[in-house]
Design a protein around this motif. Structure first.
Motif, PDB file in Angstrom:
ATOM      1  N   MET A   1      46.824  37.474  43.626  1.00 51.87           N
ATOM      2  CA  MET A   1      45.574  38.137  44.076  1.00 51.87           C
ATOM      3  C   MET A   1      44.443  37.209  44.166  1.00 51.87           C
ATOM      4  O   MET A   1      44.255  36.246  43.394  1.00 51.87           O
ATOM      5  N   ILE A   2      43.504  37.510  45.111  1.00 52.89           N
ATOM      6  CA  ILE A   2      42.431  36.726  45.214  1.00 52.89           C
ATOM      7  C   ILE A   2      41.360  37.402  44.900  1.00 52.89           C
ATOM      8  O   ILE A   2      40.914  38.438  45.458  1.00 52.89           O
ATOM      9  N   SER A   3      40.457  36.934  44.123  1.00 54.51           N
ATOM     10  CA  SER A   3      39.289  37.437  43.700  1.00 54.51           C
ATOM     11  C   SER A   3      38.045  37.070  44.425  1.00 54.51           C
ATOM     12  O   SER A   3      37.847  35.661  44.512  1.00 54.51           O
ATOM     13  N   VAL A   4      37.434  38.107  45.462  1.00 57.37           N
ATOM     14  CA  VAL A   4      36.257  37.616  46.253  1.00 57.37           C
ATOM     15  C   VAL A   4      34.745  37.940  45.328  1.00 57.37           C
ATOM     16  O   VAL A   4      34.844  38.898  45.073  1.00 57.37           O
ATOM     17  N   LEU A   5      34.128  36.826  45.301  1.00 59.33           N
ATOM     18  CA  LEU A   5      32.739  36.830  44.388  1.00 59.33           C
ATOM     19  C   LEU A   5      31.595  36.700  45.422  1.00 59.33           C
ATOM     20  O   LEU A   5      31.623  35.694  46.006  1.00 59.33           O
ATOM     21  N   MET A   6      30.970  37.832  45.500  1.00 56.22           N
ATOM     22  CA  MET A   6      29.748  37.687  46.520  1.00 56.22           C
ATOM     23  C   MET A   6      28.489  38.299  45.426  1.00 56.22           C
ATOM     24  O   MET A   6      28.634  39.114  44.856  1.00 56.22           O
ATOM     25  N   LEU A  74      32.061  36.142  37.511  1.00 53.97           N
ATOM     26  CA  LEU A  74      33.350  35.291  37.387  1.00 53.97           C
ATOM     27  C   LEU A  74      33.961  35.901  36.238  1.00 53.97           C
ATOM     28  O   LEU A  74      35.274  35.826  36.161  1.00 53.97           O
ATOM     29  N   THR A  75      33.509  36.593  35.217  1.00 52.85           N
ATOM     30  CA  THR A  75      33.854  37.135  34.244  1.00 52.85           C
ATOM     31  C   THR A  75      34.706  38.490  34.548  1.00 52.85           C
ATOM     32  O   THR A  75      35.759  38.908  33.398  1.00 52.85           O
ATOM     33  N   TYR A  76      34.450  38.971  35.615  1.00 51.36           N
ATOM     34  CA  TYR A  76      35.105  40.082  36.188  1.00 51.36           C
ATOM     35  C   TYR A  76      36.484  39.504  37.109  1.00 51.36           C
ATOM     36  O   TYR A  76      37.225  40.525  37.237  1.00 51.36           O
ATOM     37  N   CYS A  77      36.458  38.429  37.442  1.00 47.46           N
ATOM     38  CA  CYS A  77      37.602  37.760  38.407  1.00 47.46           C
ATOM     39  C   CYS A  77      38.835  37.837  37.817  1.00 47.46           C
ATOM     40  O   CYS A  77      39.137  37.082  36.731  1.00 47.46           O
ATOM     41  N   ARG A  78      39.987  38.736  38.079  1.00 51.36           N
ATOM     42  CA  ARG A  78      41.025  38.410  37.692  1.00 51.36           C
ATOM     43  C   ARG A  78      42.151  37.970  38.517  1.00 51.36           C
ATOM     44  O   ARG A  78      43.630  37.915  38.033  1.00 51.36           O
ATOM     45  N   GLY A  79      41.985  37.310  39.530  1.00 54.21           N
ATOM     46  CA  GLY A  79      42.804  36.817  40.507  1.00 54.21           C
ATOM     47  C   GLY A  79      43.413  35.393  40.225  1.00 54.21           C
ATOM     48  O   GLY A  79      42.761  34.611  39.520  1.00 54.21           O
ATOM     49  N   GLU A  80      44.094  35.023  40.729  1.00 59.72           N
ATOM     50  CA  GLU A  80      44.567  33.614  40.643  1.00 59.72           C
ATOM     51  C   GLU A  80      43.993  32.531  41.334  1.00 59.72           C
ATOM     52  O   GLU A  80      43.756  31.384  40.819  1.00 59.72           O
ATOM     53  N   TYR A  81      43.075  33.227  42.406  1.00 61.72           N
ATOM     54  CA  TYR A  81      42.351  32.382  43.019  1.00 61.72           C
ATOM     55  C   TYR A  81      40.767  33.078  43.043  1.00 61.72           C
ATOM     56  O   TYR A  81      40.715  34.255  43.047  1.00 61.72           O
ATOM     57  N   VAL A  82      39.664  32.404  43.313  1.00 61.83           N
ATOM     58  CA  VAL A  82      38.288  33.012  43.393  1.00 61.83           C
ATOM     59  C   VAL A  82      37.585  32.483  44.673  1.00 61.83           C
ATOM     60  O   VAL A  82      37.891  31.130  45.001  1.00 61.83           O
ATOM     61  N   ALA A  83      37.390  33.176  45.608  1.00 62.05           N
ATOM     62  CA  ALA A  83      36.710  32.869  46.910  1.00 62.05           C
ATOM     63  C   ALA A  83      35.276  33.248  46.726  1.00 62.05           C
ATOM     64  O   ALA A  83      34.988  34.369  46.504  1.00 62.05           O
ATOM     65  N   LYS A 167      41.518  29.848  39.987  1.00 63.73           N
ATOM     66  CA  LYS A 167      40.905  30.517  38.698  1.00 63.73           C
ATOM     67  C   LYS A 167      41.100  29.722  37.539  1.00 63.73           C
ATOM     68  O   LYS A 167      40.160  29.273  36.579  1.00 63.73           O
ATOM     69  N   SER A 168      42.302  28.880  37.319  1.00 60.99           N
ATOM     70  CA  SER A 168      42.577  27.954  36.140  1.00 60.99           C
ATOM     71  C   SER A 168      41.760  26.689  36.075  1.00 60.99           C
ATOM     72  O   SER A 168      41.266  26.322  35.092  1.00 60.99           O
ATOM     73  N   VAL A 169      41.461  26.382  37.459  1.00 63.16           N
ATOM     74  CA  VAL A 169      40.537  25.395  37.487  1.00 63.16           C
ATOM     75  C   VAL A 169      39.323  25.645  37.073  1.00 63.16           C
ATOM     76  O   VAL A 169      38.536  24.876  36.382  1.00 63.16           O
ATOM     77  N   LEU A 170      38.424  26.733  37.422  1.00 62.88           N
ATOM     78  CA  LEU A 170      37.409  27.247  36.913  1.00 62.88           C
ATOM     79  C   LEU A 170      37.110  27.559  35.392  1.00 62.88           C
ATOM     80  O   LEU A 170      36.208  27.129  34.904  1.00 62.88           O
ATOM     81  N   ASP A 171      38.243  28.000  34.890  1.00 61.56           N
ATOM     82  CA  ASP A 171      38.295  28.162  33.706  1.00 61.56           C
ATOM     83  C   ASP A 171      38.197  26.757  32.752  1.00 61.56           C
ATOM     84  O   ASP A 171      37.780  26.986  31.705  1.00 61.56           O
ATOM     85  N   LYS A 172      38.773  25.623  33.381  1.00 59.39           N
ATOM     86  CA  LYS A 172      38.679  24.461  32.633  1.00 59.39           C
ATOM     87  C   LYS A 172      37.457  23.748  32.719  1.00 59.39           C
ATOM     88  O   LYS A 172      36.863  23.378  31.853  1.00 59.39           O
ATOM     89  N   VAL A 173      36.936  23.778  33.823  1.00 55.62           N
ATOM     90  CA  VAL A 173      35.606  23.017  34.244  1.00 55.62           C
ATOM     91  C   VAL A 173      34.317  23.866  33.882  1.00 55.62           C
ATOM     92  O   VAL A 173      33.465  23.329  34.017  1.00 55.62           O
ATOM     93  N   GLY A 174      34.571  25.127  33.801  1.00 61.46           N
ATOM     94  CA  GLY A 174      33.320  25.864  33.700  1.00 61.46           C
ATOM     95  C   GLY A 174      32.789  26.485  35.162  1.00 61.46           C
ATOM     96  O   GLY A 174      33.107  26.108  36.216  1.00 61.46           O
TER      97      GLY A 174
END
Length: 390
Positions: A1-6, A74-83, A167-174
């Protein structure tokens, strides 16, 4: 799943088109997090009018600007990717599908961007009016190192609302650093680049809203943005160098080393100092930070000897580095210089107008009609003088 953040703030004019372009993606496995950053217009009504179950509406208590709102989202995003999406831009229908395909086939990449086309507020294509900006967002590099050096030395060339990040990259770098207003996305891309390569799809899969008037505006707000950008650039670049391990720094900037054989931790630390101190052009703003860093490194009792023996730099070289006004940034200097040229040009224009008027007066005074009417003007002068006395 892709989490789209706007994240959105008072964008009611463009909001519906942006939302529709997300919901209309050919890739249907998405969740759509919309963070309303305290809008005071009809944004909330527009968002709540949608019944699509993929939308999750988050209302902030007050406007806190993008970074805080995005980090909350970002705290609501559950997808493998964030767009990431802007609330005034438009995605082409297959944007997410093509990015997902690339990321699934190239698992070593941490983020994927796309080229863009430009549109005005009336959604007319204006790409030809700013080829420089369009080409900037279409820039391509073959390696992680080339991307790092390009962003570090030339500035940001990645379009934020085109980004898809693991999302794993964002979790790592903040997430986003709330200290930054102008360059928060640039800071994030650099932190991602330390650990993973990135890629830009050459297709224009986003319509990026751009006001051609904004590039020519000369206002206090624009000047304020330029100064803030300069300040943020210093902090981001300094923090980037701090965050790099010796191995990463050598990988990205080894070709700039003052001594290519530098390998020990102390030698690499001094190379970091010298990279900033020797900076020129756009990166000259780092010189002061370089001297600050050198002051700390020289607290090591071995540093002075290493500087002399390994780099052939002596104390008089160091004293020579701070003989200039280091606390005025290159950008500020260029800004003042541009302002001086502007006023100098305006002054010359006014001077030319005065000279033109003087020439016209001289032409009138030498003309036959002026000479022939001289007696009449003298009589009229006498009459006006008598009238004033009565």
């Amino acid at each position: 799943m892709i989490s789209v953040l706007m994240c959105t703030y008072n964008r009611e004019r463009f909001l519906e088109r942006a939302i529709n372009s997300v919901l209309g993606q050919t890739c249907k496995d998405i969740e759509f997090i919309i963070v309303d950053d305290g809008s005071t217009d009809h944004s909330e009504e527009i968002i709540k009018s949608y019944t699509d179950s993929r939308i999750q509406y988050v209302k902030m208590k007050r406007n806190s600007f993008y970074c805080h709102a995005a980090n909350c989202g970002l705290t609501y995003c559950r997808g493998e990717y964030v767009a990431f999406m802007n609330s005034d831009d438009v995605w082409l229908p297959d944007k997410l599908e093509k990015q997902l395909e690339f990321m699934e086939e190239n698992t070593q990449y941490g983020a994927c961007f796309t080229a863009v086309s430009l549109m005005d507020d009336e959604e007319q294509d204006v790409s030809d009016k700013s080829e420089d900006l369009r080409n900037l967002f279409a820039r391509q590099h073959d390696s992680q190192k080339e991307w790092m050096r390009s962003l570090f030395y030339d500035g940001n060339s990645l379009c934020h609302p085109s980004a898809m990040v693991r999302k794993s990259v964002l979790d790592k770098v903040g997430g986003f650093n709330i200290m930054y207003r102008q360059l928060a996305d640039y800071d994030l891309w650099l932190r991602i680049l330390i650990d993973t390569p990135i890629h830009v799809l050459p297709e224009q899969l986003i319509r990026f809203r751009w006001d051609e008037k904004s590039q020519n505006q000369v206002s206090s707000a624009t000047e304020e943005h330029r100064i803030r950008t300069s300040n943020e650039q210093v902090l981001i670049s300094r923090n980037l160098i701090d965050a790099m391990s010796d191995e990463k720094f050598r990988e990205f900037f080894g070709e700039d080393f003052q001594n290519p054989s530098s390998s020990t931790h102390l030698e690499i630390e001094l190379e970091k100092c010298l990279l900033m101190i020797m900076a020129k052009g756009w990166t000259a703003y780092l010189r002061t930070s370089g001297l600050d860093r050198l002051e700390k490194v020289l607290q090591d009792p071995d540093a002075f000897d290493v500087l002399h023996e390994h780099f052939h730099i002596n104390i008089f070289d160091i004293y020579n580095w701070d003989k200039e006004h280091l606390y005025v940034s290159e950008l500020e200097y260029q800004s003042w210089q541009a302002l001086f040229v502007h006023y100098q040009t305006e002054a010359q224009k006014e001077k030319d107008k005065v000279n033109q008027l003087e020439r016209k007066i001289e032409e009138y005074e030498l003309s036959k009609s002026w000479k022939m009417t001289a007696p009449f003007r003298r009589v009229m002068g006498i009459i006006r003088g008598i009238t004033k006395q009565i």
